[in-house]
Write an enzyme that holds these catalytic residues in place. Structure first.
Site, PDB file in Angstrom:
ATOM      1  N   GLU B  65     -11.252   2.066  -9.170  1.00  0.00           N
ATOM      2  CA  GLU B  65     -10.744   3.396  -8.808  1.00  0.00           C
ATOM      3  C   GLU B  65     -10.512   4.307 -10.005  1.00  0.00           C
ATOM      4  O   GLU B  65     -10.883   5.480  -9.988  1.00  0.00           O
ATOM      5  CB  GLU B  65      -9.441   3.273  -7.994  1.00  0.00           C
ATOM      6  CG  GLU B  65      -9.632   2.862  -6.546  1.00  0.00           C
ATOM      7  CD  GLU B  65      -9.781   1.353  -6.358  1.00  0.00           C
ATOM      8  OE1 GLU B  65      -9.710   0.615  -7.359  1.00  0.00           O
ATOM      9  OE2 GLU B  65      -9.968   0.922  -5.207  1.00  0.00           O
ATOM     10  N   HIS B 134      -1.292  -1.644   2.106  1.00  0.00           N
ATOM     11  CA  HIS B 134      -2.339  -0.854   2.775  1.00  0.00           C
ATOM     12  C   HIS B 134      -1.744   0.106   3.804  1.00  0.00           C
ATOM     13  O   HIS B 134      -2.428   0.499   4.746  1.00  0.00           O
ATOM     14  CB  HIS B 134      -3.338  -1.765   3.502  1.00  0.00           C
ATOM     15  CG  HIS B 134      -4.302  -2.474   2.601  1.00  0.00           C
ATOM     16  ND1 HIS B 134      -3.925  -3.510   1.787  1.00  0.00           N
ATOM     17  CD2 HIS B 134      -5.630  -2.294   2.380  1.00  0.00           C
ATOM     18  CE1 HIS B 134      -4.989  -3.957   1.121  1.00  0.00           C
ATOM     19  NE2 HIS B 134      -6.025  -3.225   1.463  1.00  0.00           N
TER      20      HIS B 134
END
Lengths: 331, 332
Positions: B65, B134
């Protein structure tokens, strides 16, 4: 001051190149002399991280780049900025926080940026510009404009994970980027051997990235190796890692005076007397009959005048007005 | 004659259509992210784009990322308009140096010389039984940083119009999509071209007794609560700021002045969250018109648990909002 790439092609001779490179190294040396002076006289706010001793790297790389090519720099960035063609008066103005500075006084020493010379900016986060340089190479490839990006960083940045993410992506996508590691032996106040495991170049070759090591005090070694790596990148053959072994003459920053707890005065003296990049280059110029001592002295005298005028310009320049504080938060 | 017809699209279809239209209009727009090409992202939001635009413009990245967000920053500075896909908003943490120290600051630090016209699309929201790494809604973090714009749409119509604006913006924009809305929420979307400007709140339902300021997934919760409130004779106005920054303070304040009561509801953590900012804006702007304190409702201050009955407790619901609104109206 023109960069080499701005000279008409048919006027470039080997002599011009090496003399221009000499002048650029002297400009960095004398610029930093003035920075030290400004800082110790308390005229310069913030921090000053000097590049003295490492001049051959910035100059060797930037002489091998075109004006349109990109560079990213570090907290020790004055040398890269000058070598890429920046003007010392606007740099000093920036260092003093003046509106006439490259960033209107909002960036300071650690953030000088200049689109006109492809300078994407110095960066005060160690290793923080690796994504930006890789991204510039990504757009160069995507837009097919033939440009290359050079990413300068110190050996301290080898500890940052971002570097390995970017090496992986740059090699996968064959991006035209040169990662230039300036190993001046010290991560701030700590010898790199205490922080860096294994073989540094092997870290790049593990990703399939071509890696070279040069003597960072030898301008010609840096230039010629950089030229090969840049030509190769421009031809679409992908990124490279260039390890330049060098030495930082002064402390981590100007205030780092008493540093014997991490390195000896004798070590510093040895580098200065036997491994100085400017001295080594002048000796070579004279040996090859490309210049005599008087010519080199004249260059130094001219640059000294240039820097004196640049500092005077910056001291006389105005600070930004209060209306400037909220400008440029958004484009 | 402008095309004024509409059709029903899901949230994901609206996002995909915005991207496709902007990519057709501007060759500089490209997409970078994990599994964005043939897979069309695990949420299947980008399905079909690689077939039209190819792998030069829709690029699968490694699971990296910070690496590809950094590439987007540099690419945006040098002539492209990248759209980065960060699968789960929780993974924003990995991009924080690139977003907070680099993208957000470059225009200012360079005295206006460099620009970073990039978009980071990511998700927020719990309720998916995905547990604590998440399920977070971290839009408050990025709203805190000067130099970033933060968009948080709640309908397919808003998502399309705001995403097109985000791509055309000259600044780094962070665009939050509730992952539970992607395929579940449908709504009318015009067939013709339109964009929605940043900094303009939308009144999703007009009312007179209480203002419910709601973001993203909480807009549907607020609309549901408003129905329940109507049954007990309370008329609720639902206001959606749509962008966290720039923020349409005027519409929030005017609505609270009109109704004299306000609850701010958001799926991010309540403490130090965006509800604090929105409640403060209303309190300062409408203080002498208010009949009670501005109430804040956000996620509980716990990592989002996995177990379904526990997870359901952490996020505001129509029932909890209804109860809070009824209480505020009865007290004042």
């Amino acid at each position: 001051m023109t960069t080499l790439s701005e000279l008409p092609v048919n006027t470039i001779t080997t002599k011009d190149l090496w003399m221009h490179a000499h002048r650029q190294m002297v400009r960095i040396r004398l610029f930093e002399e003035q920075v030290n002076e400004l800082y110790t006289r308390a005229l310069m706010p913030g921090l000053a991280h000097l590049y003295v001793g490492e001049e051959a790297i910035a100059v060797g790389i930037c002489e091998a780049l075109d004006k349109e090519d990109y560079v990213t720099s570090t907290h020790r960035g004055h040398g890269h900025c000058l070598a890429k063609g920046a003007s010392p008066d606007l740099m000093f103005a920036e260092l003093l926080g003046k509106e006439a500075g490259y960033c209107r006084g909002k960036g300071g020493s650690m953030h000088i940026a200049d689109p006109a010379t492809g300078n994407l900016g110095a960066n005060a986060i160690v290793g923080g510009s690796m994504g930006i340089a890789t991204g510039a190479a990504f757009s160069a490839k995507h837009l097919k404009n033939g440009r290359v990006a050079a990413c300068f960083f110190g050996e301290g940045a080898l500890g940052q994970g971002l570097f390995y993410e970017e090496l992986n992506l740059a090699q996968l996508w064959k991006l035209p980027v040169i990662y230039v590691c300036e190993n001046n032996l010290y991560n701030e106040y700590t010898h790199y051997s205490e922080t860096t495991a294994g073989d540094i170049c092997a870290r790049a070759t593990a990703f399939g990235v071509k890696a070279e090591t040069v003597d960072g005090q030898d301008l010609r070694a840096v230039y010629t190796t950089a030229k090969q790596l840049i030509d190769r990148a421009r031809a679409g053959e992908g990124p490279a890692f260039l390890m330049c072994n060098t030495y930082r003459y002064t402390g981590h920053h100007v205030g780092d005076i008493n540093r014997e707890y991490y390195r000896s005065k004798q070590e510093e003296q040895e580098w200065k007397s036997t491994r100085d990049p400017i001295k080594l280059h002048v000796e070579w110029l004279i040996r090859e009959n490309l210049a005599d001592a008087a010519t080199c002295d004249a260059v130094e005298a001219e640059v000294r005048e240039e820097m004196k005028a640049a500092v005077e310009f910056a001291i006389a320049a105005s600070y930004p007005g209060p209306e400037e504080v909220e400008k440029h938060v958004y484009a | 004659m402008p095309d004024t017809s509409t059709r029903e699209l899901t949230f994901a279809q609206a996002v995909r259509e915005a991207l496709a239209e902007e990519m057709r209009l501007d060759a500089r727009v490209c997409i970078l992210g994990e599994d964005v090409a043939e897979a069309g992202t695990p949420f299947k939001v980008l399905s079909g784009l690689v077939e039209e635009f190819g792998t030069d413009r829709v690029l699968d990245t490694p699971i990296s990322e910070a690496g590809f967000t950094g590439i987007a920053v540099g690419a945006a500075m040098t002539g492209l308009r990248p759209v980065v896909d960060i699968m789960f908003g929780d993974f924003l943490t990995l991009t924080m140096d690139q977003m907070v120290n680099q993208a957000a600051k470059i225009h200012y630090m360079s005295g206006g010389k460099w620009r970073v016209p990039m978009v980071l699309r990511t998700t927020l929201g719990a309720s998916r039984r995905s547990a604590a790494q998440h399920s977070q809604s971290l839009h408050a973090w990025l709203s805190h940083v000067p130099g970033l714009k933060v968009v948080i749409p709640s309908t397919p119509y808003d998502a399309k119009g705001l995403l097109k604006t985000a791509i055309r913006d000259e600044n780094p924009v962070v665009f939050f999509e509730d992952k539970m809305m992607h395929h579940k929420l449908k709504g009318p979307v015009p067939t013709g071209e339109y964009t929605i400007p940043f900094g303009v709140a939308d009144v999703k339902r007009v009312g007179t007794d209480i203002t419910l300021v709601a973001t993203s997934s909480m807009v549907q919760v607020a609309l549901g609560a408003a129905d329940m409130l109507a049954e007990v004779g309370i008329s609720a106005e639902v206001v959606d700021p749509r962008t966290m920054w720039p923020l349409d303070e005027k519409t929030l304040i005017e609505s609270a002045k009109k109704t004299s009561r306000a609850i701010v509801i958001d799926e991010g953590y309540g403490r130090y969250g965006v509800t604090a900012e929105l409640a403060s804006v209303i309190s300062e702007g409408a203080f002498y018109h208010l009949d009670g304190p501005v109430i804040r409702m956000g996620a509980m201050h716990v990592p989002i648990p996995f177990s379904p009955p526990l997870e359901d407790l952490t996020v505001p619901t129509e029932k909890t909002l209804f109860a809070a609104a009824q209480k505020l109206c009865s007290k004042s």
